[in-house]
Design a protein around this motif. Sequence first.
Motif, PDB file in Angstrom:
ATOM      1  N   LEU A  58       0.868  -1.162  -0.006  1.00 21.84           N
ATOM      2  CA  LEU A  58      -0.111   0.162  -0.040  1.00 21.84           C
ATOM      3  C   LEU A  58       0.923   1.233  -0.230  1.00 21.84           C
ATOM      4  N   ILE A  59       0.575   2.270  -0.910  1.00 19.12           N
ATOM      5  CA  ILE A  59       1.159   3.461  -0.942  1.00 19.12           C
ATOM      6  C   ILE A  59       0.299   4.596  -0.355  1.00 19.12           C
ATOM      7  N   ASP A  60       0.447   5.582   0.634  1.00 17.00           N
ATOM      8  CA  ASP A  60      -0.149   6.297   1.015  1.00 17.00           C
ATOM      9  C   ASP A  60       0.589   7.741   0.400  1.00 17.00           C
ATOM     10  N   LEU A  61      -0.258   8.378  -0.478  1.00 24.53           N
ATOM     11  CA  LEU A  61       0.306   9.207  -1.246  1.00 24.53           C
ATOM     12  C   LEU A  61       0.583  10.535  -0.755  1.00 24.53           C
ATOM     13  N   HIS A  62      -0.245  11.042   0.730  1.00 20.46           N
ATOM     14  CA  HIS A  62      -0.070  12.188   1.476  1.00 20.46           C
ATOM     15  C   HIS A  62      -0.087  11.843   2.966  1.00 20.46           C
ATOM     16  N   THR A  85       0.941  -0.217   5.714  1.00 17.13           N
ATOM     17  CA  THR A  85       1.335   0.677   4.590  1.00 17.13           C
ATOM     18  C   THR A  85       2.931   0.548   4.262  1.00 17.13           C
ATOM     19  N   THR A  86       3.302   0.173   3.352  1.00 14.07           N
ATOM     20  CA  THR A  86       4.779  -0.128   2.724  1.00 14.07           C
ATOM     21  C   THR A  86       5.623   1.238   2.143  1.00 14.07           C
ATOM     22  N   THR A  87       4.654   2.028   1.647  1.00 12.65           N
ATOM     23  CA  THR A  87       5.426   3.244   1.197  1.00 12.65           C
ATOM     24  C   THR A  87       4.589   4.321   1.553  1.00 12.65           C
ATOM     25  N   PHE A  88       5.147   5.468   2.247  1.00 13.92           N
ATOM     26  CA  PHE A  88       4.610   6.628   2.631  1.00 13.92           C
ATOM     27  C   PHE A  88       5.298   7.851   1.720  1.00 13.92           C
ATOM     28  N   VAL A  89       4.478   8.605   1.300  1.00 17.09           N
ATOM     29  CA  VAL A  89       4.886  10.049   0.788  1.00 17.09           C
ATOM     30  C   VAL A  89       4.407  11.206   1.417  1.00 17.09           C
ATOM     31  N   ASP A  90       5.681  11.829   2.056  1.00 14.72           N
ATOM     32  CA  ASP A  90       5.534  13.185   2.889  1.00 14.72           C
ATOM     33  C   ASP A  90       5.079  14.220   1.889  1.00 14.72           C
ATOM     34  N   ALA A  91       4.204  14.779   2.185  1.00 10.92           N
ATOM     35  CA  ALA A  91       3.413  15.927   1.599  1.00 10.92           C
ATOM     36  C   ALA A  91       3.853  17.298   1.989  1.00 10.92           C
ATOM     37  N   ALA A 242     -10.795  20.133 -15.198  1.00  9.84           N
ATOM     38  CA  ALA A 242      -9.438  19.567 -14.647  1.00  9.84           C
ATOM     39  C   ALA A 242      -9.161  18.224 -14.673  1.00  9.84           C
ATOM     40  N   ARG A 243     -10.432  17.420 -14.446  1.00 10.14           N
ATOM     41  CA  ARG A 243     -10.413  15.894 -14.444  1.00 10.14           C
ATOM     42  C   ARG A 243     -10.342  15.635 -15.845  1.00 10.14           C
ATOM     43  N   GLU A 244     -10.858  16.090 -16.765  1.00 11.05           N
ATOM     44  CA  GLU A 244     -10.901  15.843 -18.091  1.00 11.05           C
ATOM     45  C   GLU A 244      -9.363  16.059 -18.880  1.00 11.05           C
ATOM     46  N   ARG A 245      -8.689  17.018 -18.506  1.00 12.38           N
ATOM     47  CA  ARG A 245      -7.205  17.246 -18.884  1.00 12.38           C
ATOM     48  C   ARG A 245      -6.443  16.375 -18.088  1.00 12.38           C
ATOM     49  N   GLY A 246      -6.624  15.823 -16.949  1.00 15.71           N
ATOM     50  CA  GLY A 246      -5.755  14.835 -16.439  1.00 15.71           C
ATOM     51  C   GLY A 246      -5.062  15.385 -15.115  1.00 15.71           C
ATOM     52  N   VAL A 247      -5.544  16.453 -14.480  1.00 15.42           N
ATOM     53  CA  VAL A 247      -5.204  16.527 -13.017  1.00 15.42           C
ATOM     54  C   VAL A 247      -5.794  15.508 -12.264  1.00 15.42           C
ATOM     55  N   PHE A 248      -4.789  15.000 -11.332  1.00 13.00           N
ATOM     56  CA  PHE A 248      -4.889  13.962 -10.522  1.00 13.00           C
ATOM     57  C   PHE A 248      -5.541  14.134  -9.047  1.00 13.00           C
ATOM     58  N   PHE A 249      -6.655  13.578  -8.906  1.00 10.72           N
ATOM     59  CA  PHE A 249      -7.754  13.924  -7.572  1.00 10.72           C
ATOM     60  C   PHE A 249      -7.149  12.866  -6.306  1.00 10.72           C
ATOM     61  N   ASP A 250      -6.562  13.246  -5.432  1.00  9.27           N
ATOM     62  CA  ASP A 250      -6.125  12.847  -4.273  1.00  9.27           C
ATOM     63  C   ASP A 250      -7.213  13.169  -2.889  1.00  9.27           C
ATOM     64  N   VAL A 251      -7.277  12.255  -2.354  1.00  9.05           N
ATOM     65  CA  VAL A 251      -8.240  12.410  -1.270  1.00  9.05           C
ATOM     66  C   VAL A 251      -7.401  13.142  -0.208  1.00  9.05           C
ATOM     67  N   GLY A 252      -6.464  12.971   0.497  1.00  9.15           N
ATOM     68  CA  GLY A 252      -5.804  13.793   1.558  1.00  9.15           C
ATOM     69  C   GLY A 252      -6.863  14.032   2.385  1.00  9.15           C
ATOM     70  N   SER A 277      -5.533   8.784   0.179  1.00 12.54           N
ATOM     71  CA  SER A 277      -4.608   8.969   1.200  1.00 12.54           C
ATOM     72  C   SER A 277      -5.211   9.277   2.487  1.00 12.54           C
ATOM     73  N   SER A 278      -4.315   9.411   3.252  1.00 12.66           N
ATOM     74  CA  SER A 278      -4.545   9.683   4.693  1.00 12.66           C
ATOM     75  C   SER A 278      -4.331  11.014   5.289  1.00 12.66           C
ATOM     76  N   ASP A 279      -3.362  11.776   4.480  1.00 12.30           N
ATOM     77  CA  ASP A 279      -2.774  13.082   5.134  1.00 12.30           C
ATOM     78  C   ASP A 279      -2.725  12.887   6.660  1.00 12.30           C
ATOM     79  N   VAL A 280      -2.172  11.882   7.115  1.00  7.76           N
ATOM     80  CA  VAL A 280      -1.928  11.609   8.511  1.00  7.76           C
ATOM     81  C   VAL A 280      -0.976  12.499   9.325  1.00  7.76           C
ATOM     82  N   HIS A 281      -1.410  13.272  10.056  1.00  3.52           N
ATOM     83  CA  HIS A 281      -0.425  14.091  10.901  1.00  3.52           C
ATOM     84  C   HIS A 281      -0.758  14.121  12.457  1.00  3.52           C
ATOM     85  N   VAL A 282      -0.101  14.814  13.262  1.00  2.00           N
ATOM     86  CA  VAL A 282      -0.508  14.777  14.784  1.00  2.00           C
ATOM     87  C   VAL A 282      -1.930  15.399  15.014  1.00  2.00           C
TER      88      VAL A 282
END
Length: 381
Positions: A58-62, A85-91, A242-252, A277-282
């Motif tokens: 699993l990859i958490d993008l945010h 989760t095996t990959t965390f992406v720090d935003a 934006a969706r039509e032209r390929g902007v990527f929608f992330d939950v965060g 994605s979770s946008d997990v923080h404190v």
Amino acid sequence: MYDLILKGGRVIDPSQNIDETLDVAFADGKVAELAPDIPATGAKAVRDVSGRMVTPGLIDLHTHVYWGGTSLGVDAEMISRRSGTTTFVDAGSAGAGNLPGFRKHVIEPSVPRILAYINISFPGIFGFSKTVMVGECADMRLVHPHECLRAARENLDIVVGVKARIGAKAGGNSGMAPLILAIEVADALGLPVMAHIDTPPPSQREVLQVLRPGDVLTHCFRPFPNAPIRADRSIREEVLAARERGVFFDVGHGYGGFSFDSCRVMMEQGILPDAISSDVHVLCVDGPAHDLLAVMSKFLALGMPLNEVIRATTQNAARALRREELGTLRVGTYGDATVLEMRSGGVEHVDVVGEVLRAEQHLASPGMVIAGAWCPTDDAL
């Protein structure tokens, strides 16, 4: 001789259109074989995962995992053990001024992989807590594109893009300027931006109009204001464009970025998130976001198909990162996998405005594989 075999699981790998019972073997830190019955005698270790699901790691993008170096950071290894989760992406926790420390003290020693969007603001997110909240883009003296470009170029093995947090909270009176500069830096790097937006100004329309194909809009299902929907339940034209032209929608999800109401309307009209994605923080690690697995369970409760939930946390997230060797169980790719199971028992999901959604099932992870090695979770097999 394989290092590890996961035997008898339901392998769900959207990147290969696989959903069937298979064994998965790992050797030398890579995926080595997928087959219906790999002999156990050919492995140093075997785990029986029958009755459970096996997905790409699993990859958490945010996320925000610069623990100890920023006030909002949480411990990636702790979150990994409870969520698989095996990959965390720090935003954007770190900017040019503190990315080297993030790398040396957190990223390099970490068992789960950590990648990073570099913040366009030199100090990164430096004032974020329950009692202190200072937007890092509110003072344009801190937004230094030359320093951001330099630091990113020196760390391209871990940097996946440029983060800009704009809005009244994160950017004060700076308006669109931090995002415009972030796009310029990202363009020089050949990488995407991730755009955070909170309360206006600027408006969501202004933000979406400048995002390029492949750029990431996070908090895509946020509540009012700057929600993607109108009061009459229609989706805003700028969102559809934006969706039509390929902007990527992330939950965060985070503490303020996800509303069940916005999500329902979008999904009812055929728009699923590209990434969950979770946008997990404190401020949200103990709720409402918790971790990636909790947010995935919310989308299942909202009616998103299981395979699409997994796609949004594996294949799609890897595509957003432009690192498609992640998020897959193709032979020869990184030996990361997550074991999942569906557990019964009532659970109450809460969004950022306090709406409660009750469900009878939720996801749990009894273990994972990182770089070909078995890693137990808090619900270990």
